[in-house]
Design a protein around this motif. Sequence first.
Motif, PDB file in Angstrom:
ATOM      1  N   LEU A  31       0.854  -1.187   0.000  1.00 32.91           N
ATOM      2  CA  LEU A  31       0.000   0.000   0.000  1.00 32.91           C
ATOM      3  C   LEU A  31       0.889   1.235   0.000  1.00 32.91           C
ATOM      4  CD1 LEU A  31      -3.239   0.416   2.032  1.00 32.91           C
ATOM      5  CD2 LEU A  31      -1.551   2.233   2.149  1.00 32.91           C
ATOM      6  N   GLN A  32       0.485   2.249  -0.747  1.00 35.95           N
ATOM      7  CA  GLN A  32       1.287   3.460  -0.869  1.00 35.95           C
ATOM      8  C   GLN A  32       0.932   4.459   0.228  1.00 35.95           C
ATOM      9  OE1 GLN A  32       0.459   6.383  -4.012  1.00 35.95           O
ATOM     10  NE2 GLN A  32       2.629   6.261  -4.581  1.00 35.95           N
ATOM     11  N   ALA A  33       1.943   4.847   1.014  1.00 41.36           N
ATOM     12  CA  ALA A  33       1.741   5.919   1.989  1.00 41.36           C
ATOM     13  C   ALA A  33       1.500   7.222   1.239  1.00 41.36           C
ATOM     14  CB  ALA A  33       2.953   6.042   2.904  1.00 41.36           C
ATOM     15  N   GLY A  34       0.623   8.028   1.765  1.00 41.67           N
ATOM     16  CA  GLY A  34       0.277   9.292   1.115  1.00 41.67           C
ATOM     17  C   GLY A  34      -1.120   9.210   0.553  1.00 41.67           C
ATOM     18  N   SER A  35      -1.269   8.443  -0.526  1.00 38.49           N
ATOM     19  CA  SER A  35      -2.621   8.252  -1.060  1.00 38.49           C
ATOM     20  C   SER A  35      -3.431   7.359  -0.127  1.00 38.49           C
ATOM     21  CB  SER A  35      -2.573   7.652  -2.466  1.00 38.49           C
ATOM     22  OG  SER A  35      -1.918   6.397  -2.457  1.00 38.49           O
ATOM     23  N   PHE A  36      -2.797   6.337   0.460  1.00 44.97           N
ATOM     24  CA  PHE A  36      -3.432   5.460   1.440  1.00 44.97           C
ATOM     25  C   PHE A  36      -4.783   4.926   0.952  1.00 44.97           C
ATOM     26  CE2 PHE A  36      -0.695   7.575   4.779  1.00 44.97           C
ATOM     27  CZ  PHE A  36      -0.008   6.417   5.135  1.00 44.97           C
ATOM     28  N   VAL A  37      -4.791   4.352  -0.250  1.00 37.77           N
ATOM     29  CA  VAL A  37      -6.013   3.762  -0.813  1.00 37.77           C
ATOM     30  C   VAL A  37      -5.850   2.239  -0.837  1.00 37.77           C
ATOM     31  CG1 VAL A  37      -7.481   3.601  -2.857  1.00 37.77           C
ATOM     32  CG2 VAL A  37      -6.509   5.802  -2.185  1.00 37.77           C
ATOM     33  N   PRO A  38      -6.853   1.491  -0.377  1.00 37.86           N
ATOM     34  CA  PRO A  38      -6.704   0.032  -0.243  1.00 37.86           C
ATOM     35  C   PRO A  38      -6.877  -0.746  -1.541  1.00 37.86           C
ATOM     36  CG  PRO A  38      -8.873   0.702   0.524  1.00 37.86           C
ATOM     37  CD  PRO A  38      -8.120   1.967   0.203  1.00 37.86           C
ATOM     38  N   GLU A  39      -6.106  -0.385  -2.564  1.00 39.72           N
ATOM     39  CA  GLU A  39      -6.157  -1.115  -3.823  1.00 39.72           C
ATOM     40  C   GLU A  39      -5.688  -2.559  -3.674  1.00 39.72           C
ATOM     41  OE1 GLU A  39      -5.061   1.244  -7.527  1.00 39.72           O
ATOM     42  OE2 GLU A  39      -4.138   2.481  -5.961  1.00 39.72           O
ATOM     43  N   VAL A  40      -5.072  -2.861  -2.542  1.00 44.88           N
ATOM     44  CA  VAL A  40      -4.605  -4.215  -2.267  1.00 44.88           C
ATOM     45  C   VAL A  40      -5.736  -5.230  -2.406  1.00 44.88           C
ATOM     46  CG1 VAL A  40      -4.973  -3.956   0.224  1.00 44.88           C
ATOM     47  CG2 VAL A  40      -3.323  -5.635  -0.593  1.00 44.88           C
ATOM     48  N   ALA A  41      -6.975  -4.818  -2.163  1.00 46.30           N
ATOM     49  CA  ALA A  41      -8.107  -5.740  -2.271  1.00 46.30           C
ATOM     50  C   ALA A  41      -8.270  -6.286  -3.678  1.00 46.30           C
ATOM     51  CB  ALA A  41      -9.395  -5.043  -1.836  1.00 46.30           C
ATOM     52  N   LEU A  42      -7.770  -5.539  -4.661  1.00 46.46           N
ATOM     53  CA  LEU A  42      -7.832  -5.977  -6.046  1.00 46.46           C
ATOM     54  C   LEU A  42      -6.473  -6.422  -6.576  1.00 46.46           C
ATOM     55  CD1 LEU A  42     -10.154  -3.183  -7.500  1.00 46.46           C
ATOM     56  CD2 LEU A  42     -10.800  -5.533  -6.927  1.00 46.46           C
ATOM     57  N   LYS A  43      -5.412  -5.714  -6.191  1.00 41.39           N
ATOM     58  CA  LYS A  43      -4.091  -5.984  -6.757  1.00 41.39           C
ATOM     59  C   LYS A  43      -3.379  -7.147  -6.073  1.00 41.39           C
ATOM     60  CE  LYS A  43      -2.962  -1.381  -8.559  1.00 41.39           C
ATOM     61  NZ  LYS A  43      -1.974  -0.259  -8.503  1.00 41.39           N
ATOM     62  N   ASN A  44      -3.553  -7.281  -4.769  1.00 36.00           N
ATOM     63  CA  ASN A  44      -2.865  -8.332  -4.013  1.00 36.00           C
ATOM     64  C   ASN A  44      -3.823  -8.950  -2.990  1.00 36.00           C
ATOM     65  OD1 ASN A  44       0.178  -8.198  -4.809  1.00 36.00           O
ATOM     66  ND2 ASN A  44      -0.414  -6.055  -4.487  1.00 36.00           N
ATOM     67  N   PRO A  45      -4.874  -9.596  -3.456  1.00 34.14           N
ATOM     68  CA  PRO A  45      -5.880 -10.119  -2.531  1.00 34.14           C
ATOM     69  C   PRO A  45      -5.338 -11.114  -1.520  1.00 34.14           C
ATOM     70  CG  PRO A  45      -6.214 -10.984  -4.758  1.00 34.14           C
ATOM     71  CD  PRO A  45      -5.219  -9.881  -4.871  1.00 34.14           C
ATOM     72  N   GLU A  46      -4.349 -11.908  -1.897  1.00 33.92           N
ATOM     73  CA  GLU A  46      -3.803 -12.882  -0.945  1.00 33.92           C
ATOM     74  C   GLU A  46      -3.078 -12.177   0.196  1.00 33.92           C
ATOM     75  OE1 GLU A  46      -4.408 -16.106  -0.723  1.00 33.92           O
ATOM     76  OE2 GLU A  46      -5.786 -15.748  -2.391  1.00 33.92           O
ATOM     77  N   ALA A  47      -2.430 -11.047  -0.101  1.00 31.92           N
ATOM     78  CA  ALA A  47      -1.768 -10.283   0.959  1.00 31.92           C
ATOM     79  C   ALA A  47      -2.804  -9.720   1.926  1.00 31.92           C
ATOM     80  CB  ALA A  47      -0.932  -9.154   0.359  1.00 31.92           C
ATOM     81  N   LEU A  48      -3.932  -9.258   1.390  1.00 30.43           N
ATOM     82  CA  LEU A  48      -4.980  -8.742   2.262  1.00 30.43           C
ATOM     83  C   LEU A  48      -5.584  -9.867   3.094  1.00 30.43           C
ATOM     84  CD1 LEU A  48      -6.758  -6.522   3.329  1.00 30.43           C
ATOM     85  CD2 LEU A  48      -8.223  -6.764   1.313  1.00 30.43           C
ATOM     86  N   LYS A  49      -5.829 -11.016   2.482  1.00 24.39           N
ATOM     87  CA  LYS A  49      -6.376 -12.141   3.234  1.00 24.39           C
ATOM     88  C   LYS A  49      -5.434 -12.549   4.367  1.00 24.39           C
ATOM     89  CE  LYS A  49      -8.411 -15.636   1.325  1.00 24.39           C
ATOM     90  NZ  LYS A  49      -8.717 -16.779   0.422  1.00 24.39           N
ATOM     91  N   GLN A  50      -4.150 -12.554   4.109  1.00 24.08           N
ATOM     92  CA  GLN A  50      -3.209 -12.943   5.162  1.00 24.08           C
ATOM     93  C   GLN A  50      -3.208 -11.930   6.303  1.00 24.08           C
ATOM     94  OE1 GLN A  50      -1.515 -15.935   5.248  1.00 24.08           O
ATOM     95  NE2 GLN A  50      -1.221 -15.284   7.373  1.00 24.08           N
TER      96      GLN A  50
END
Length: 350
Positions: A31-50
Motif C-alpha cells: 500500500l502506498q503511503a500518502g494516497s493510502f487507498v486500499p487497492e490491495v483488495a484488487l491488486k494483491n488479494p492474498e496479501a490482504l487475506k493474510q
Amino acid sequence: MTKRSLKQRLEEGPVIAGEGYLFELERRGYLQAGSFVPEVALKNPEALKQTYRDYMLAGSDVVLAFTYNAHREKMRIIGKEELLEPLNRNAIRLAKEVAREHPEEEALVAGNISNTNIFDPENEDSKVQVREMFREMVGWCKEEGVDFVNGETFYYHEEALIALEEIRRVELPAVITLGLMGENILRDGYTVEDSCASLEENGALVVGMNCFRGPDTMQPYVEKIRRKVNGYVGALPIPYRTTEDNPTFFNLPDGGCSCTLPTETTFPTSLDPLYHNRYELAAWAEKAKNDGVNYIGLCCGSSPAMLRSVAEAAGVETVHSIYSPDMHKHFLFGEEESLNESNLAYRTKA
C-alpha cells in the motif's frame, strides 16, 4: 458452534476488534503511503487475506473489510473511480472467506465507512455528497451480507450521524467511533461524550473513539463517554506514545532523529521510534475493560502481536496465544537448569 451476533458477543463479554490494516499493509509493502487507498483488495488479494487472518488469529472477533478511504471522493482524487465498487465488494468477500476459517467460531464480518475529508457543516451540498457516498458503500455492505457496519474516524458529529442514518436505513447494526483532533472537541462543537450520547439515542449499537490518539490521551475521553451513555462503548487507540502536549499522532516529535524527514512531523511514515510496547498496551486494555469498555482494539500502527497482548489482557485466549512470549527457554532469561550459566550472567550486561 452457531455464529453469535455482535450484540450477543457484547452481552457475554468484551469484543476484540483488530484494526490498523492501513499502516500494516504499507509496512508489508502492499500500500502506498500518502494516497493510502486500499487497492490491495484488487491488486494483491492474498496479501490482504493474510493480514485479515493474522489479526483474526491474534484475537480479533471481527474481520473488518478493508474499505477505509475506498469512497468515491478518494477514488476520484487518484483517478480510479471505476475501481470503487469492485474494490468495496472484493474487500468484503475476502473478509468473509477468512472469517469462515476461524477454527473455533466464525468471525464477524464488518463493513467499513469512514471520514470523507470533504464534510463541511456550512455547506449543504457537501452533506448531500457525503450521504450519497455512504449510501452506496452501505448498500454494497448489505448486498454482500456483512454482520454489521463500522463507521469510524469521524471528527464531525453530523458526518457521523449521517453515516449512522445510512447504516440504520438498511437495518444493519452500527458501530460508530470518533476521531478526536488536538482541539479536544469535535469540529462542529460537540464534545465526544455528547456526540456519543446522541449517536446512541439514534440507534448505534456501539459508540466510542478510534485512531488519532494513543491510550494515554484517548482513555480520559473514553471514560467521559462511559459515564454519559448507557450502552456499549468502544475504544481503539493508536499504539503510539501521545502526550498532553501532543495528543495526536499528527504532531508527535522525534527529538532523536538524525536526518531530515519528508514531512514536517513524524506522521505518517516516521513514527517508528514512538511506539508503546505490547505490555503498555496490555495495561491499557486491562484498565479499559475494568472501566466498562466493551469493544476493545487498536487502530493505525498496530500489529497482530500488539493486538494479541490487548486481547489477552482483556481476558481472551486467542488462537495464537500459543505463540505468546515465554522466556523459560531463552538463552539469557530462561530458568531451566540445562541452560548455560555463563550466558545467564549476561542478562543485564549483554
